[in-house]
Design an enzyme around this catalytic site. Structure first.
Site, PDB file in Angstrom:
ATOM      1  N   LYS A  39       6.639  -4.479  -3.599  1.00 39.89           N
ATOM      2  CA  LYS A  39       8.067  -4.143  -3.512  1.00 39.89           C
ATOM      3  C   LYS A  39       8.496  -4.019  -2.070  1.00 39.89           C
ATOM      4  CE  LYS A  39      11.948  -2.779  -5.314  1.00 39.89           C
ATOM      5  NZ  LYS A  39      12.720  -3.905  -5.853  1.00 39.89           N
ATOM      6  N   HIS A  87      18.465 -36.250  -6.406  1.00 36.76           N
ATOM      7  CA  HIS A  87      17.623 -36.686  -5.289  1.00 36.76           C
ATOM      8  C   HIS A  87      16.173 -36.250  -5.460  1.00 36.76           C
ATOM      9  CE1 HIS A  87      21.149 -38.130  -3.255  1.00 36.76           C
ATOM     10  NE2 HIS A  87      21.728 -36.941  -3.389  1.00 36.76           N
ATOM     11  N   GLU A 144      18.274 -17.326  -7.131  1.00 37.29           N
ATOM     12  CA  GLU A 144      17.872 -15.964  -7.519  1.00 37.29           C
ATOM     13  C   GLU A 144      17.372 -15.938  -8.964  1.00 37.29           C
ATOM     14  OE1 GLU A 144      17.127 -13.410  -6.034  1.00 37.29           O
ATOM     15  OE2 GLU A 144      17.340 -11.768  -7.452  1.00 37.29           O
ATOM     16  N   GLU A 155       8.821 -14.645 -10.540  1.00 34.53           N
ATOM     17  CA  GLU A 155       8.201 -13.369 -10.139  1.00 34.53           C
ATOM     18  C   GLU A 155       7.550 -12.647 -11.312  1.00 34.53           C
ATOM     19  OE1 GLU A 155      10.611 -11.311  -6.474  1.00 34.53           O
ATOM     20  OE2 GLU A 155      11.666 -11.441  -8.359  1.00 34.53           O
ATOM     21  N   LYS A 158      13.658 -14.756 -10.037  1.00 33.92           N
ATOM     22  CA  LYS A 158      13.384 -13.690 -11.023  1.00 33.92           C
ATOM     23  C   LYS A 158      12.371 -14.173 -12.046  1.00 33.92           C
ATOM     24  CE  LYS A 158      14.485 -11.229  -9.273  1.00 33.92           C
ATOM     25  NZ  LYS A 158      14.900 -10.816  -8.042  1.00 33.92           N
ATOM     26  N   ASN A 196      -2.033   2.053   5.817  1.00 30.34           N
ATOM     27  CA  ASN A 196      -1.122   0.949   5.457  1.00 30.34           C
ATOM     28  C   ASN A 196      -0.900   0.133   6.712  1.00 30.34           C
ATOM     29  OD1 ASN A 196      -0.838   2.226   3.058  1.00 30.34           O
ATOM     30  ND2 ASN A 196       1.337   2.669   3.258  1.00 30.34           N
ATOM     31  N   GLY A 197      -0.751  -1.182   6.560  1.00 29.91           N
ATOM     32  CA  GLY A 197      -0.501  -2.023   7.729  1.00 29.91           C
ATOM     33  C   GLY A 197      -1.685  -2.929   7.996  1.00 29.91           C
ATOM     34  N   ARG A 218       5.407  -0.031  -5.708  1.00 29.63           N
ATOM     35  CA  ARG A 218       5.290  -0.816  -4.483  1.00 29.63           C
ATOM     36  C   ARG A 218       4.369  -2.023  -4.659  1.00 29.63           C
ATOM     37  NH1 ARG A 218       6.601   2.527   0.228  1.00 29.63           N
ATOM     38  NH2 ARG A 218       5.103   1.411   1.486  1.00 29.63           N
ATOM     39  N   CYS A 223       0.810  -1.222   0.000  1.00 34.88           N
ATOM     40  CA  CYS A 223       0.000   0.000   0.000  1.00 34.88           C
ATOM     41  C   CYS A 223       0.842   1.269   0.000  1.00 34.88           C
ATOM     42  CB  CYS A 223      -0.890   0.044   1.227  1.00 34.88           C
ATOM     43  SG  CYS A 223      -1.913  -1.390   1.453  1.00 34.88           S
ATOM     44  N   TRP A 240      -2.949  -2.732  -1.472  1.00 38.09           N
ATOM     45  CA  TRP A 240      -2.525  -4.105  -1.769  1.00 38.09           C
ATOM     46  C   TRP A 240      -3.305  -4.977  -0.794  1.00 38.09           C
ATOM     47  CZ3 TRP A 240       0.068  -8.129   0.808  1.00 38.09           C
ATOM     48  CH2 TRP A 240       0.632  -9.123  -0.016  1.00 38.09           C
TER      49      TRP A 240
HETATM   50  C1  G6P Z   1       9.484  -8.528  -1.627  1.00 41.68           C
HETATM   51  C2  G6P Z   1      10.102  -8.061  -2.929  1.00 41.68           C
HETATM   52  C3  G6P Z   1      11.393  -8.822  -3.181  1.00 41.68           C
HETATM   53  C4  G6P Z   1      12.331  -8.629  -2.007  1.00 41.68           C
HETATM   54  C5  G6P Z   1      11.684  -9.034  -0.689  1.00 41.68           C
HETATM   55  C6  G6P Z   1      12.516  -8.578   0.498  1.00 41.68           C
HETATM   56  O1  G6P Z   1       9.066  -9.835  -1.749  1.00 41.68           O
HETATM   57  O2  G6P Z   1       9.205  -8.265  -4.002  1.00 41.68           O
HETATM   58  O3  G6P Z   1      12.009  -8.328  -4.352  1.00 41.68           O
HETATM   59  O4  G6P Z   1      13.480  -9.392  -2.213  1.00 41.68           O
HETATM   60  O5  G6P Z   1      10.414  -8.401  -0.543  1.00 41.68           O
HETATM   61  O6  G6P Z   1      12.536  -7.178   0.492  1.00 41.68           O
HETATM   62  P1  G6P Z   1      13.650  -6.291   1.140  1.00 41.68           P
HETATM   63  O7  G6P Z   1      13.220  -4.883   0.843  1.00 41.68           O
HETATM   64  O8  G6P Z   1      13.625  -6.589   2.613  1.00 41.68           O
HETATM   65  O9  G6P Z   1      14.949  -6.633   0.536  1.00 41.68           O
END
Ligand code: G6P
Length: 614
Positions: free
Chosen positions: A609, A510, A487, A494, A491, A101-102, A27, A2, A75
């Site tokens: 984000k 395994h 990672e 996501e 990516k 927010n929250g 965000r 949010c 969100w």
């Molecule tokens: C969310 C984002 C990710 C990020 C994760 C941790 O899931 O979409 O890209 O890696 O949060 O966020 P931070 O800001 O703590 O690195």
């Protein structure tokens, strides 16, 4: 997650609010809304499901006048994404409008209490409960808005950043925070409000970050006043933000994600500036030097992080264990915080977070602090909550990251972790002078090598077209390349919504090997390192089962190029620095697969984000 924007001043609030919401789009959100008080003192609320542009369409024929307003991108947590659940929420009499927010954790109890008093609810949100509670307290006790907000928030359990407007009071916004960030921007005869500084920087660089349980009384005719829940006045600390507008725009790239991938050579230079000397003979992270004694006496390091930052922590573990010979644990912050973990006073807890706001990571920091550990933060967003909650730390200095899928923050985190391990190792004399110098000199070459990788963009774009059909992907790597495999898989899932698994290459036999057939793309990181031959055997095993291998190799590799279906050739570097090179083509691959599938690369569905709820 949010986003909050607010404005009070002499200008029309609506365009400023809409622009601010667009700046916060990164965000992640699913609906948006705005509340304005017009010159007739009417309090108008407009909301729409979907993008901010849907809200603009909805509000086009409406009265959007007024020099005071608040706006929100939601969100969904409580209740589906729809216009009824979008913020702002009116109170029953439509005298108050609130954005939040929250999460209000005790919302169900509060709601029952209000329902028993005859209050009715139009949404499924916890937020509507809060605005009704404020109104109830205000009316029954005949209080002003500030006092009612103070009393209401004293009943609330959970996290909040809120802003409230009151019909008939066109001069004042009341805003408050606990565990969810909120920033007030101070301009000339105007104030701004936002969940981070992004929407504010084009108007003013003077900001106040509210602290937990602080309430800002933002009045157009007075200086900013900050009080706590018990009405004790607090002197606001005005800070200067250094973000510039160019950093928040796409600069000719079709997506923020691609821009951020291409920024990485400069980001790594920025991250190393003043820390790695140009001669390549020395690395100094000042936080390590300032807290040398405490860090050197640590018997154990514990990383806490989420998502991509957690992957960086896995690399940090290998770096610190290998250079410093200190045991390191890597924890998901969300598990650590509820596991009653063993934390000793001589432990050092390192929190990694791009946003510096991730609720689970922040809670893990608070838990570790309460058990006496020393806390070190590795963050990107300057002045965010985690750096403020730590004993010391190092910023990664890669500039604002807007694309939801983290790219440059990851390589920045790995760079800081390398510098942290090297600074400590030198202080500890746990690394040979020769090895130390070899790494420091090579660090200075990384940005140029990254630029060479970026030149593969078109080739990888072509390659990605072949794989848009795929429903699954496997990513394999060993040693330093194992977190890179995780990672790379993250990516892809996501932004392309293709299911992808990262695995340590030797573990494939395994389980995951059962999945391999002629349809299965397998990305294998097979650069030159101590385990090269073993990874080569894994590739043979995949080919024997007709899997389609995309191998990430070093330039001039003539062995794997004969076996793999496709090769991405990268400049060679030291094994411990390899993630800074090998991650880049995987980011590019994920990007182009998502683009080929026509997906919203910068704002993938369901993701946020800055994850400010647990
Ligand atoms: C969310 C984002 C990710 C990020 C994760 C941790 O899931 O979409 O890209 O890696 O949060 O966020 P931070 O800001 O703590 O690195």
């Amino acid at each position: 997650m949010c986003g909050i924007v607010g404005y009070i001043g002499k200008k029309d609030a609506y365009p400023i609010l809409i622009k601010g919401l667009k700046r916060l789009e990164y965000r992640g959100y699913d609906s948006a809304g705005v509340a304005l008080i017009n010159t007739d003192n009417q309090l108008n609320v407009y909301k729409a499901k979907g993008k901010v542009s849907e809200l603009e369409g909805f509000a086009e024929q409406k009265d959007t006048t007024g020099t005071i307003g608040i706006a929100h991108t939601r969100w969904a947590t409580h209740g589906e994404p729809c216009s009824a659940n979008a913020h702002p929420h009116y109170s029953s009499t439509e005298t108050l409008a609130l954005i939040h927010n929250g999460i209000i954790e005790n919302y169900a109890t509060l709601k029952e209490k209000l329902q028993a008093k005859g209050y009715e609810f139009k949404s499924s949100t916890d937020t509507e409960v809060l605005v009704q509670l404020i109104e109830y307290i205000k009316v029954t006790n005949n209080l002003d808005l500030l006092s009612a907000v103070q009393l209401a928030l004293r009943e609330v359990i959970g996290a909040y950043a809120i802003a409230v407007l009151e019909k008939g009071h066109p001069d004042q916004i009341i805003a408050a925070r606990k565990s969810s960030p909120l920033v007030v921007g101070i301009g000339e005869d105007e104030f701004f409000l936002a969940s981070d500084a992004t929407p504010i920087v084009e108007y003013t660089d003077k900001v106040v970050y509210l602290k937990d349980e602080e309430i800002a009384v933002i009045d157009r005719n007075q200086d900013l006043k900050v009080v706590n829940l018990h009405n004790i006045e607090v002197t606001p600390e005005v800070k200067t933000v250094t973000l510039n507008l160019g950093q928040l725009e796409k600069g000719g790239y079709p997506h923020f994600m691609l821009k951020e991938i291409f920024e990485q050579p400069d980001c790594i230079n920025d991250c190393m500036r003043g820390r790695v000397n140009v001669e390549g003979t020395n690395v100094v992270l000042s936080a390590v030097i300032d807290h040398k004694e405490r860090l050197l006496k640590a018997k154990r390091f514990i990383f806490v992080a989420c998502g991509t930052s957690w992957h960086a922590a896995l690399i940090g573990k290998q770096l610190i264990e290998s250079f410093c010979r200190i045991p390191v644990e890597v924890e998901y912050a969300s598990e650590f915080r509820y596991r009653d973990p063993v934390i000793n006073e001589d432990d050092v807890v390192i929190a990694i977070s791009q946003s510096g706001e991730t609720a689970d990571t922040l809670a893990a920091v608070e838990l570790a602090r309460s058990r006496g550990a020393f806390i070190y933060g590795i963050c990107n967003a300057i002045g965010s909550s985690i750096p403020r909650a730590t004993d010391t730390g190092s910023y990664i200095h890669v500039g604002p990251e807007i694309g939801v899928a983290s790219t440059k923050a990851f390589t920045g985190q790995v760079t800081v972790l390398t510098m942290l391990a090297l600074t400590l190792a030198k202080e500890k004399s746990s690394i040979t002078e020769e090895h130390y110098l070899e790494i420091v000199q090579e660090m200075n070459r990384i940005p140029e090598k990254m630029k060479k990788v970026l030149k593969l963009n078109d080739k990888i774009a072509e390659l990605s077209k072949i794989f848009t059909y795929a429903h699954n992907f496997i990513y394999l790597g060993r040693g330093y390349s194992y977190p890179v495999a995780l990672e790379g898989a993250l990516k892809l899932k996501e932004i392309s919504y293709i299911h992808a698994e990262g695995y340590p290459a030797a573990e494939m036999k395994h389980g995951p090997i059962a999945l391999i057939d002629s349809e299965m793309p397998v990305v294998v990181i097979a650069t030159h390192n101590a385990l090269y031959e073993k990874v080569l055997s894994n590739i043979q095993e995949i080919k024997a089962r007709k899997g389609r291998v995309i191998a990430v190799v070093n330039e001039g590799d003539t062995v794997i190029s004969k076996i793999a279906d496709y090769c991405i050739e990268l400049p060679e570097t030291l094994e411990c620095l390899d993630p800074l090179i090998t991650t880049v083509p995987l980011q590019i691959l994920a990007y182009h697969v998502a683009v080929c599938k026509g997906l919203d690369v910068d704002q993938p569905r369901n993701l946020a984000k800055s994850v400010t709820v647990e």
